[in-house]
Motif scaffolding. Sequence first.
Motif, PDB file in Angstrom:
ATOM      1  N   LEU A  92     -44.378  27.439  16.692  1.00 36.03           N
ATOM      2  CA  LEU A  92     -44.605  26.248  15.882  1.00 36.03           C
ATOM      3  C   LEU A  92     -45.512  26.625  14.725  1.00 36.03           C
ATOM      4  O   LEU A  92     -46.577  27.213  14.931  1.00 36.03           O
ATOM      5  N   GLY A  93     -45.081  26.291  13.519  1.00 41.92           N
ATOM      6  CA  GLY A  93     -45.900  26.582  12.355  1.00 41.92           C
ATOM      7  C   GLY A  93     -45.995  25.367  11.453  1.00 41.92           C
ATOM      8  O   GLY A  93     -45.152  24.468  11.507  1.00 41.92           O
ATOM      9  N   TYR A  94     -47.036  25.353  10.622  1.00 38.68           N
ATOM     10  CA  TYR A  94     -47.261  24.227   9.721  1.00 38.68           C
ATOM     11  C   TYR A  94     -48.016  24.719   8.494  1.00 38.68           C
ATOM     12  O   TYR A  94     -48.959  25.502   8.586  1.00 38.68           O
ATOM     13  N   ILE A  95     -47.533  24.287   7.344  1.00 37.03           N
ATOM     14  CA  ILE A  95     -48.188  24.556   6.067  1.00 37.03           C
ATOM     15  C   ILE A  95     -48.287  23.211   5.349  1.00 37.03           C
ATOM     16  O   ILE A  95     -47.274  22.586   5.067  1.00 37.03           O
ATOM     17  N   ILE A  96     -49.487  22.780   5.088  1.00 38.29           N
ATOM     18  CA  ILE A  96     -49.705  21.560   4.311  1.00 38.29           C
ATOM     19  C   ILE A  96     -50.407  21.981   3.016  1.00 38.29           C
ATOM     20  O   ILE A  96     -51.371  22.747   3.046  1.00 38.29           O
ATOM     21  N   HIS A  97     -49.911  21.487   1.895  1.00 34.85           N
ATOM     22  CA  HIS A  97     -50.474  21.828   0.586  1.00 34.85           C
ATOM     23  C   HIS A  97     -51.941  21.387   0.526  1.00 34.85           C
ATOM     24  O   HIS A  97     -52.293  20.298   0.987  1.00 34.85           O
ATOM     25  N   TYR A  98     -52.781  22.231  -0.064  1.00 33.72           N
ATOM     26  CA  TYR A  98     -54.232  22.014  -0.009  1.00 33.72           C
ATOM     27  C   TYR A  98     -54.713  20.642  -0.491  1.00 33.72           C
ATOM     28  O   TYR A  98     -55.694  20.122   0.050  1.00 33.72           O
ATOM     29  N   PRO A  99     -54.078  19.977  -1.485  1.00 34.92           N
ATOM     30  CA  PRO A  99     -54.604  18.655  -1.859  1.00 34.92           C
ATOM     31  C   PRO A  99     -54.513  17.622  -0.721  1.00 34.92           C
ATOM     32  O   PRO A  99     -55.163  16.577  -0.785  1.00 34.92           O
ATOM     33  N   TYR A 100     -53.742  17.935   0.324  1.00 33.20           N
ATOM     34  CA  TYR A 100     -53.538  17.005   1.430  1.00 33.20           C
ATOM     35  C   TYR A 100     -54.266  17.420   2.700  1.00 33.20           C
ATOM     36  O   TYR A 100     -54.097  16.798   3.747  1.00 33.20           O
TER      37      TYR A 100
END
Length: 171
Positions: A92-100
């Motif tokens: 399981l992986g997750y990348i959320i853009h830094y402004p969020y």
Amino acid sequence: MNVLETNRLMIREHSYNDIAKLHQIFSNPLTMSFWPAPFTLQQTETWVKSNIIRYHELGFGRWSVLLKETGEIIGDCGIVISEIDGKQENDLGYIIHYPYWHNGFAVEAADACRNYAFTELKFNRLCANMPYNHAGSRKTAEKIGMTKEKEFYNRRNRDIRTFLYSIATSQ
């Protein structure tokens, strides 16, 4: 796959139309600071294409994470089969853009994907791996019920110390 929905997010399969927006996220040095390097456009295109192939071959992959309110893509989350410290794992992986960051979006998306893995895909085990110093990723894994299983040096990520978190259906 149907769209996964949470209180604030829609999680859906990537499409080729997502490449430009995903590249804005994946090429950002801060967002990708725990990866070996930010993605080139070619790497983003390959990422999307590989996941589209996974959907057809496996029925799952990494998906676009969108804000329900606006439809804006803010990241990526999902499951791939990866070699982790010499063993094939449901990763399981997750990348959320830094402004969020710091808004609980990674936890919301990861929790939805974890539930999908156990209820729809009938997985018995799910893992997440992250660099030892990625506190946000560790907290996300812990908040969705994962526990630290071990540490190893990750050849795929600059040979840095990496934590492996996991959860099994018996938990």
